[in-house]
Write an enzyme that holds these catalytic residues in place. Structure first.
Site, PDB file in Angstrom:
ATOM      1  N   PHE A   1       3.522   3.988  -2.193  1.00  0.00           N
ATOM      2  CA  PHE A   1       3.245   4.913  -3.296  1.00  0.00           C
ATOM      3  C   PHE A   1       2.854   4.180  -4.570  1.00  0.00           C
ATOM      4  O   PHE A   1       1.893   4.547  -5.246  1.00  0.00           O
ATOM      5  CB  PHE A   1       4.472   5.791  -3.556  1.00  0.00           C
ATOM      6  CG  PHE A   1       4.740   6.798  -2.467  1.00  0.00           C
ATOM      7  CD1 PHE A   1       3.972   7.934  -2.353  1.00  0.00           C
ATOM      8  CD2 PHE A   1       5.765   6.590  -1.562  1.00  0.00           C
ATOM      9  CE1 PHE A   1       4.208   8.862  -1.353  1.00  0.00           C
ATOM     10  CE2 PHE A   1       6.019   7.512  -0.558  1.00  0.00           C
ATOM     11  CZ  PHE A   1       5.233   8.648  -0.454  1.00  0.00           C
TER      12      PHE A   1
ATOM     13  N   ASP B   1      10.370   0.247  -5.239  1.00  0.00           N
ATOM     14  CA  ASP B   1      11.674  -0.128  -4.694  1.00  0.00           C
ATOM     15  C   ASP B   1      12.071  -1.558  -5.008  1.00  0.00           C
ATOM     16  O   ASP B   1      13.226  -1.932  -4.814  1.00  0.00           O
ATOM     17  CB  ASP B   1      11.672   0.047  -3.170  1.00  0.00           C
ATOM     18  CG  ASP B   1      11.604   1.505  -2.747  1.00  0.00           C
ATOM     19  OD1 ASP B   1      11.856   2.371  -3.603  1.00  0.00           O
ATOM     20  OD2 ASP B   1      11.300   1.778  -1.576  1.00  0.00           O
TER      21      ASP B   1
ATOM     22  N   GLU C   1      18.486  14.644   6.832  1.00  0.00           N
ATOM     23  CA  GLU C   1      17.297  15.242   7.441  1.00  0.00           C
ATOM     24  C   GLU C   1      17.207  14.908   8.920  1.00  0.00           C
ATOM     25  O   GLU C   1      16.869  15.771   9.748  1.00  0.00           O
ATOM     26  CB  GLU C   1      16.055  14.765   6.689  1.00  0.00           C
ATOM     27  CG  GLU C   1      15.961  15.352   5.284  1.00  0.00           C
ATOM     28  CD  GLU C   1      14.971  14.648   4.380  1.00  0.00           C
ATOM     29  OE1 GLU C   1      14.622  15.215   3.321  1.00  0.00           O
ATOM     30  OE2 GLU C   1      14.549  13.523   4.718  1.00  0.00           O
TER      31      GLU C   1
ATOM     32  N   SER D   1       0.815  -1.215   0.000  1.00  0.00           N
ATOM     33  CA  SER D   1       0.000   0.000   0.000  1.00  0.00           C
ATOM     34  C   SER D   1       0.846   1.261   0.000  1.00  0.00           C
ATOM     35  O   SER D   1       0.403   2.317   0.442  1.00  0.00           O
ATOM     36  CB  SER D   1      -0.926   0.009   1.226  1.00  0.00           C
ATOM     37  OG  SER D   1      -0.158  -0.034   2.435  1.00  0.00           O
TER      38      SER D   1
END
Length: 466
Positions: A28, A326, A188, A26
């Site tokens: 992208f 991926d 990040e 579920s």
């Protein structure tokens, strides 16, 4: 007009039913494929091991208290509830039977089979520890909500324990944070821990100064953000250093334990860093379903476990099976969300066109990825953006990053809540989600003790009422 009856929808037509499309995952890619098939003459079953669609690029903001879980993980069932031809099913797929065209899944103590005419495998990737999976216990990755909440507990818990300890060495160890991997996630994460220490938590403790925290970003590569190029990598590195982050490159991790991390430098020498909180963001490994497919077909997998697919994203010799996101290996495409989204839409279009008799599997056009660029945020007011050779960094790049990520979120409510949380963070340096419990931190270990390595198989042995 091309004959609509092909090798994988003839069975459905002969049985007098609509074609069955099963989507695994579920994320992208899986969600994009399902939404694109919402008006097609097919019955879609989306099966995933979680009941939510995770906006993974913002997971680090859950770990550092900027956003709540609900802001980036809407219920998949609610997202797709208006599409009557789509069934959402909770279950972890542990077997794909290519010969019999069935998918086997497990949910708690219940296992079940899902037959398919077309299969879209979008199960994503897990964190890779490069053969050292025991590192995960002490250096969690950041691929799931559980990971983010555990890291939030570990980060905040380190400051809390540093506040009450009397031992200076122990305090120094508690106030040392090591992030492994200088890709977008690592950059990040290191930047946000720096902001936590220097801004958000300022003056909130009485016995320690959070700004004394030592934040280290490690990578075996010679550069920060290698895919972004030297200019943007150096800009990101400079901004991190302004936040007090130590950037150690050409540094390979050789061991991790509860008290610290061992590193081997480019000259071959090793040294140890004492740190209570370690975060792993180096490398990914595709779902083991890829290897399972390869063992039953003519497909091959690369070193990261990704399936080497045809130009139409199908598995060699099996036009009814597609691998996207991926999990696929094609033309060195990166493992980023735009590739997964475009792949999901492309596959759905091919299935729809073939059912409408507009093409056959042999007539599929090759998948073409439209590269919209790459971006990563370093800290408040600072990001790096690379769009087709156009490179910018700083405030304008940061604004672009905000706009793009807000647009990709699912649902108006989530966009509004995220915008509000960002506003609080940007204008008032407030983080509304800095709560954590011991269960966040110790839940993984408790589950390991109870169920060992195979939770699903242990649950299978339990009766429904146990």
């Amino acid at each position: 007009m091309v004959d609509a009856v092909n090798s994988y929808d003839a069975g459905a037509q002969n049985a007098g039913r609509r074609q069955r499309v099963v989507i695994i995952g579920s994320g992208f890619g899986g969600l994009a494929a399902a939404q694109s098939l919402a008006k097609a003459d097919v019955d879609v079953t989306l099966v995933a091991k979680t009941g939510h669609h995770l906006f993974q690029p913002l997971l680090y903001q859950v770990a550092t208290g900027i956003l709540s879980v609900g802001d980036i993980a809407p219920s998949t069932r609610l997202v797709l509830r208006e599409h009557k031809n789509i069934t959402v099913t909770l279950g972890e797929v542990d077997k794909i039977d290519v010969a019999n065209r069935t998918v086997h899944a497990v949910a708690g103590h219940i296992d079940f089979d899902l037959p398919y005419d077309s299969l879209i495998v979008a199960a994503g990737a897990n964190q890779s520890y490069f053969g050292n999976d025991h590192f995960e216990r002490w250096a969690p990755g950041m691929k799931t909500i559980d990971d983010a909440l555990e890291l939030r507990g570990r980060i905040l818990g380190s400051f809390e324990l540093a506040e009450i300890t009397e031992d200076e060495d122990a305090r120094r160890q508690l106030l040392t944070f090591v992030v492994v991997g200088a890709g977008p996630t690592g950059v990040e994460m290191a930047g946000q821990i720096g902001e936590l220490a220097h801004r958000t938590l300022k003056n909130s403790y009485r016995r320690i100064d959070p700004a004394d925290a030592r934040i280290i970003l490690l990578d075996a590569a010679p550069a920060v953000l290698p895919p972004f190029g030297e200019k943007l990598g150096e800009a990101a590195k400079a901004r991190l250093e302004q936040l007090g982050v130590e950037v150690h490159l050409n540094a390979m991790v050789t061991d991790v334990d509860s008290a610290g991390i061992e590193i081997k430098g480019a000259d071959g020498t090793t040294h140890r860093i004492g740190a209570a909180c370690k975060i792993w963001s180096a490398g990914v490994q595709a779902s083991p379903l890829g290897k399972m497919l390869a063992e039953q077909t003519d497909a091959e997998v690369d070193r990261a476990g990704r399936v080497k697919v045809n130009k139409d994203l199908s598995v060699p010799g099996h036009p009814e099976i597609f691998v996207i996101g991926d999990m696929m290996s094609l033309d060195n495409l990166p493992g980023v969300s735009p590739v997964a989204i475009q792949g999901g839409k492309y596959v759905a279009k091919q299935i729809d066109r073939e059912l409408a008799g507009k093409q056959s599997p042999t007539g599929r056009p090759p998948f073409k990825y439209f590269d919209k660029g790459s971006m990563a945020t370093v800290s408040r007011y600072s990001a790096v953006v690379k769009i087709r050779g156009f490179e910018i960094h700083g405030f304008i790049a940061w604004v672009l990053w905000l706009v793009v990520h807000l647009a990709f979120l699912i649902g108006f409510r989530n966009r509004l809540a995220t915008l509000f949380s960002w506003g609080m963070h940007i204008l008032g340096d407030k983080r509304s989600h800095l709560s954590a419990t011991s269960r966040f931190v110790y839940g993984r270990r408790a589950i390991d003790r109870v169920y060992g390595d195979s939770i699903a198989s242990s649950l299978d042995d339990r009766s429904p009422g146990s």
